[in-house]
Design an enzyme around this catalytic site. Structure first.
Site, PDB file in Angstrom:
ATOM      1  N   HIS A  76      25.042  -7.855 -52.648  1.00 19.92           N
ATOM      2  CA  HIS A  76      25.790  -7.001 -51.713  1.00 19.92           C
ATOM      3  C   HIS A  76      27.243  -7.440 -51.579  1.00 19.92           C
ATOM      4  O   HIS A  76      27.559  -8.627 -51.533  1.00 19.92           O
ATOM      5  CB  HIS A  76      25.081  -6.864 -50.367  1.00 19.92           C
ATOM      6  CG  HIS A  76      24.996  -8.085 -49.508  1.00 19.92           C
ATOM      7  ND1 HIS A  76      25.964  -8.382 -48.576  1.00 19.92           N
ATOM      8  CD2 HIS A  76      24.066  -9.059 -49.386  1.00 19.92           C
ATOM      9  CE1 HIS A  76      25.620  -9.487 -47.928  1.00 19.92           C
ATOM     10  NE2 HIS A  76      24.473  -9.935 -48.409  1.00 19.92           N
ATOM     11  N   ASP A 117      28.144 -15.259 -48.405  1.00 20.29           N
ATOM     12  CA  ASP A 117      27.074 -14.268 -48.224  1.00 20.29           C
ATOM     13  C   ASP A 117      27.732 -12.894 -48.271  1.00 20.29           C
ATOM     14  O   ASP A 117      28.298 -12.454 -47.276  1.00 20.29           O
ATOM     15  CB  ASP A 117      26.383 -14.525 -46.878  1.00 20.29           C
ATOM     16  CG  ASP A 117      25.352 -13.463 -46.532  1.00 20.29           C
ATOM     17  OD1 ASP A 117      24.991 -12.674 -47.417  1.00 20.29           O
ATOM     18  OD2 ASP A 117      24.926 -13.423 -45.374  1.00 20.29           O
ATOM     19  N   GLU A 171      24.611  -4.134 -46.515  1.00 25.22           N
ATOM     20  CA  GLU A 171      23.412  -4.974 -46.386  1.00 25.22           C
ATOM     21  C   GLU A 171      23.305  -5.562 -44.990  1.00 25.22           C
ATOM     22  O   GLU A 171      22.230  -5.620 -44.401  1.00 25.22           O
ATOM     23  CB  GLU A 171      23.443  -6.098 -47.438  1.00 25.22           C
ATOM     24  CG  GLU A 171      22.117  -6.858 -47.578  1.00 25.22           C
ATOM     25  CD  GLU A 171      21.980  -8.081 -46.670  1.00 25.22           C
ATOM     26  OE1 GLU A 171      20.893  -8.678 -46.652  1.00 25.22           O
ATOM     27  OE2 GLU A 171      22.944  -8.445 -45.962  1.00 25.22           O
ATOM     28  N   GLU A 172      24.427  -6.002 -44.468  1.00 25.51           N
ATOM     29  CA  GLU A 172      24.414  -6.704 -43.179  1.00 25.51           C
ATOM     30  C   GLU A 172      24.055  -5.775 -42.019  1.00 25.51           C
ATOM     31  O   GLU A 172      23.809  -6.230 -40.911  1.00 25.51           O
ATOM     32  CB  GLU A 172      25.770  -7.376 -42.920  1.00 25.51           C
ATOM     33  CG  GLU A 172      26.178  -8.409 -43.968  1.00 25.51           C
ATOM     34  CD  GLU A 172      25.317  -9.668 -43.954  1.00 25.51           C
ATOM     35  OE1 GLU A 172      24.425  -9.779 -43.104  1.00 25.51           O
ATOM     36  OE2 GLU A 172      25.555 -10.540 -44.807  1.00 25.51           O
ATOM     37  N   HIS A 220      27.178 -16.544 -41.896  1.00 31.99           N
ATOM     38  CA  HIS A 220      27.340 -15.775 -40.644  1.00 31.99           C
ATOM     39  C   HIS A 220      28.125 -16.582 -39.609  1.00 31.99           C
ATOM     40  O   HIS A 220      27.969 -16.392 -38.406  1.00 31.99           O
ATOM     41  CB  HIS A 220      25.995 -15.290 -40.081  1.00 31.99           C
ATOM     42  CG  HIS A 220      25.367 -14.230 -40.931  1.00 31.99           C
ATOM     43  ND1 HIS A 220      24.765 -13.107 -40.425  1.00 31.99           N
ATOM     44  CD2 HIS A 220      25.262 -14.109 -42.282  1.00 31.99           C
ATOM     45  CE1 HIS A 220      24.316 -12.350 -41.416  1.00 31.99           C
ATOM     46  NE2 HIS A 220      24.600 -12.956 -42.558  1.00 31.99           N
TER      47      HIS A 220
HETATM   48 CO    CO Z   1      23.449 -11.590 -47.497  1.00 33.69          CO
END
Ligand code: CO
Length: 348
Positions: free
Chosen positions: A61, A175, A207-208, A318
């Site tokens: 992603h 990420d 995606e998140e 995150h």
């Molecule tokens: Co991810």
């Protein structure tokens, strides 16, 4: 470009979920020498294809966690709302970049009340996200609007990617830009090979926010087999017992057996284990059942799709800073390449 330079370009690119344009154009340029065709679907997924036959899909992603402008106060301070899962304790005092309507980047900071004027009780508490404000150095709402900032403008906490020592690298959006890089590297390394199937790499949006782009893309691509590549929770840090560390840095790519979005079929887990063993790649299992990935959406599409996940362990995802160990990333690329060279075995 060295691997680290590519990682830096990808991590530093702007791509808050729903606003992936900048990172998509960067990836389009990086992927185009190695694929036959590239399309962008209505959700903004970048779908890169090569070859003929039954389809094997890779997914990573493009989007990152961030915020949207929720409200602009009369005195020029900006209220924000999260995009994706943030830890509210970590946000005060960080630098942000807002992408204005005209595409320009506006710098700002998340303001904090000086501790001098807080009570003892207030000092101990995290400030709720809805009470946070961003200061861009404006005197009025009008001044903010003149910069092209509007309700809905996306922003992210911005720290440039840079190496620490000994193969460790920090950056804001590992990420899942590490997954994007893993997929790009696999495309580059196998570019001259005749794979006996159609290879489609989906660089996914959203995606998140709940695996949104991958869901639509998996339906469109209709693969027989899919592999998601992620940057996942590395938690080998003080205070966390080993039994609660989803992955550890330095132990190689993580193979998912189950997370909150999928129980990977043993056939797929065993296939990935065999690839790693044959290639002499150290690997670890991502402990169940933390987090979710695009594989969670992909495996439920059409009549069901055989899907797996491999991840690069990244500490502090995150948060405004994540940290990875380059040999883990290199080993993950090797595992994905080994997977592609053998994936025909899953199509029979
Ligand atoms: Co991810």
């Amino acid at each position: 470009m060295e691997l680290l330079e590519r990682l830096k370009a990808l991590s530093d690119a702007f791509g808050v979920a729903g606003h992936e344009d900048e990172v998509r154009e960067l990836i389009r340029g990086m992927a185009s020498p190695y694929v036959d065709s590239i399309e962008v679907d209505p959700l903004g997924n970048l779908i890169c294809s090569r070859g003929e036959g039954p389809t094997v899909m890779l997914d990573a992603h493009m989007d990152e966690v961030g915020f949207l402008v929720r409200w602009i106060e009369k005195d020029g301070f900006i209220r924000i709302t999260p995009v994706g899962g943030w830890d509210e304790r970590l946000l005060l005092g960080h630098r942000v970049v807002i992408r204005a309507r005209n595409g320009k980047k506006v710098k700002g900071i998340i303001g904090a009340t000086p501790p001098h004027i807080l009570s003892q009780e207030e000092r101990k508490k995290a400030v709720p996200l809805e009470d946070l404000f961003v200061d861009v150095g404006a005197k009025s709402r009008e001044e903010v609007e003149e910069m092209g900032i509007a309700i809905g403008s996306p922003l992210t906490i911005h720290y440039p990617c840079e190496p620490l020592r000994g193969g460790y690298v920090t950056g804001k959006a590992f990420d899942d830009r590490v997954g994007c890089l893993g997929a790009l590297e696999a495309l580059r390394i196998t570019a001259e090979e005749e794979l006996p199937y159609k290879l489609v790499v989906n660089f996914a949006t959203g995606e998140e926010l709940g695996l949104r782009g991958a869901k639509a893309a998996a339906y469109r691509i209709n693969p027989r087999v899919a592999l998601a590549i992620e940057g996942t929770i590395g938690a080998d840090v003080p205070g966390i017992p080993e039994a609660k560390q989803p992955t550890r840095l330095g132990a190689g790519p993580a193979i998912t057996v189950a997370d909150r979005s999928i129980v990977v079929r043993p056939k797929m887990v065993e296939f990935l284990e065999a690839v790693a063993r044959e290639e002499g790649i150290p690997f670890q299992y991502k402990l169940p059942t933390y987090g979710g990935t695009d594989a969670g959406a992909i495996h439920l599409e059409r009549g069901g799709i055989l899907a797996g996940v491999v991840s690069v362990p990244c500490r502090y995802i995150h948060s405004p800073v994540s940290l990875l160990y380059l040999p883990d990333l290199e080993a993950t690329v090797k595992l994905v390449v080994g997977f592609l060279r053998r994936a025909e075995g899953l199509l029979r």
